[in-house]
Every structure is written in C-alpha cells, then in structure tokens.
Design a protein around this motif. Sequence first.
Motif, PDB file in Angstrom:
ATOM      1  N   ALA A  15       0.842  -1.194   0.000  1.00 53.58           N
ATOM      2  CA  ALA A  15       0.000   0.000   0.000  1.00 53.58           C
ATOM      3  C   ALA A  15       0.880   1.247   0.000  1.00 53.58           C
ATOM      4  O   ALA A  15       1.518   1.562   0.981  1.00 53.58           O
ATOM      5  CB  ALA A  15      -0.906  -0.002   1.214  1.00 53.58           C
ATOM      6  N   MET A  16       0.911   1.920  -1.120  1.00 52.52           N
ATOM      7  CA  MET A  16       1.720   3.122  -1.240  1.00 52.52           C
ATOM      8  C   MET A  16       0.874   4.347  -0.919  1.00 52.52           C
ATOM      9  O   MET A  16      -0.349   4.301  -0.923  1.00 52.52           O
ATOM     10  CB  MET A  16       2.276   3.254  -2.657  1.00 52.52           C
ATOM     11  N   ALA A  17       1.553   5.440  -0.694  1.00 52.50           N
ATOM     12  CA  ALA A  17       0.854   6.671  -0.351  1.00 52.50           C
ATOM     13  C   ALA A  17       0.382   7.420  -1.586  1.00 52.50           C
ATOM     14  O   ALA A  17      -0.394   8.353  -1.474  1.00 52.50           O
ATOM     15  CB  ALA A  17       1.769   7.555   0.471  1.00 52.50           C
ATOM     16  N   VAL A  18       0.858   7.019  -2.747  1.00 58.06           N
ATOM     17  CA  VAL A  18       0.466   7.714  -3.973  1.00 58.06           C
ATOM     18  C   VAL A  18      -1.026   7.493  -4.202  1.00 58.06           C
ATOM     19  O   VAL A  18      -1.505   6.370  -4.250  1.00 58.06           O
ATOM     20  CB  VAL A  18       1.281   7.198  -5.179  1.00 58.06           C
ATOM     21  N   GLU A  19      -1.726   8.585  -4.336  1.00 57.88           N
ATOM     22  CA  GLU A  19      -3.172   8.534  -4.499  1.00 57.88           C
ATOM     23  C   GLU A  19      -3.523   8.440  -5.983  1.00 57.88           C
ATOM     24  O   GLU A  19      -2.763   8.888  -6.838  1.00 57.88           O
ATOM     25  CB  GLU A  19      -3.801   9.768  -3.850  1.00 57.88           C
ATOM     26  N   PRO A  20      -4.669   7.895  -6.296  1.00 60.53           N
ATOM     27  CA  PRO A  20      -5.041   7.703  -7.707  1.00 60.53           C
ATOM     28  C   PRO A  20      -5.059   8.988  -8.529  1.00 60.53           C
ATOM     29  O   PRO A  20      -4.726   8.961  -9.709  1.00 60.53           O
ATOM     30  CB  PRO A  20      -6.451   7.096  -7.629  1.00 60.53           C
ATOM     31  N   ASP A  21      -5.414  10.107  -7.933  1.00 57.91           N
ATOM     32  CA  ASP A  21      -5.455  11.353  -8.707  1.00 57.91           C
ATOM     33  C   ASP A  21      -4.066  11.897  -9.016  1.00 57.91           C
ATOM     34  O   ASP A  21      -3.927  12.807  -9.817  1.00 57.91           O
ATOM     35  CB  ASP A  21      -6.299  12.416  -7.998  1.00 57.91           C
ATOM     36  N   GLU A  22      -3.034  11.332  -8.401  1.00 55.41           N
ATOM     37  CA  GLU A  22      -1.665  11.776  -8.675  1.00 55.41           C
ATOM     38  C   GLU A  22      -1.028  11.008  -9.827  1.00 55.41           C
ATOM     39  O   GLU A  22      -0.082  11.493 -10.436  1.00 55.41           O
ATOM     40  CB  GLU A  22      -0.783  11.556  -7.435  1.00 55.41           C
ATOM     41  N   ILE A  23      -1.516   9.833 -10.104  1.00 57.95           N
ATOM     42  CA  ILE A  23      -0.884   8.940 -11.074  1.00 57.95           C
ATOM     43  C   ILE A  23      -1.003   9.529 -12.480  1.00 57.95           C
ATOM     44  O   ILE A  23      -2.082   9.956 -12.910  1.00 57.95           O
ATOM     45  CB  ILE A  23      -1.516   7.533 -11.006  1.00 57.95           C
ATOM     46  N   LEU A  24       0.116   9.528 -13.189  1.00 59.42           N
ATOM     47  CA  LEU A  24       0.155  10.056 -14.550  1.00 59.42           C
ATOM     48  C   LEU A  24      -0.409   9.040 -15.534  1.00 59.42           C
ATOM     49  O   LEU A  24      -0.341   7.822 -15.312  1.00 59.42           O
ATOM     50  CB  LEU A  24       1.602  10.384 -14.932  1.00 59.42           C
TER      51      LEU A  24
END
Length: 157
Positions: free
Chosen positions: A22-31
């Motif tokens: 589980a990473m902290a990168v949120e779906p709205d950040e993903i390119l």
Amino acid sequence: MKRLMRAVILASLPLMAMAPVAMAVEPDEILADPALEARARQISKGLRCLVCRNESIDDSHAELARDLRLLVRERLVAGDSDAQAVDFIVGRYGEYVLLNPTGKGSNLLLWQAGPLMLLLALGLGGLYLRARSKAPQGTDAGLSADEDARLRQIMDE
C-alpha cells in the motif's frame, strides 16, 4: 482464549503481508503515461519526506509529501529529465530532501568526520598509553614516623 488469539493472528497475517504494498500515492496523482509514472516513482523513492524524516515521499501520507510528488510529476510532464527534476527539488528544499545525500561540498566534511574522529581518538588513546607506560612507577614507602604517630593519635580518640 489461546485458540481465539491464534486465529486472530493467523487471519491478520495476509493483511500484514499486504501492508508494504500500500503506497501513499493517491489515484489522482498517477500520470496517464506509464513511463513517466515509473520515472516519477523512481525519483520519489529517493526524496525524503520533510515531515516524516526518514521516509520517502513515495511512502509518506503527509500533505507536504503529496505536494512534492505532484511537483515531481509536474516537472516530468514539463519535459525535465530525472536529474533536472531532482535538482529543482533540491534547489528549492536543500540537500536534506535527498534520502542519500551527495558526498560533495559541505557534505564531504560530514561524510569524513566519523572516520577522522575515530582516527583522532585512536591516536590520542595511543599517546596516552605510551605516556602512561613511560611514567615512573610510584614507590609504596609507607607512612613516615610523624604520620604513623598522628594516625595512632587519631585512632585512639
């Protein structure tokens, strides 16, 4: 009771195994571009979260880490190379933001201070032992006649 605890522990093992995923990168950040996203993730793993200290911005849930992740992605979308994006972040936040700081400039002193202090301590310890071995040995002459008389007088009181 022991069976219940054992069952709870066994049931929670799969969840604990998935926790590092589980990473902290949120779906709205993903390119949208997978290649750019992979580059952003690689850069993010080398940048320190300034709130969490020894955690990368890729793993941190702090708001500042999110801002840094977005900034890295903005720089990559703008056409910066990986090195240019990292240099931009370092220019803004200083070398402390790097999880693995460079060994140049003022950091060179920090990298070399530990071994230099160890050598200095070993040298001073060696000099102390050498001077101590050359020091004259004290003689145990005992008490003088005056000291012996004074001691007896004190003991008799």
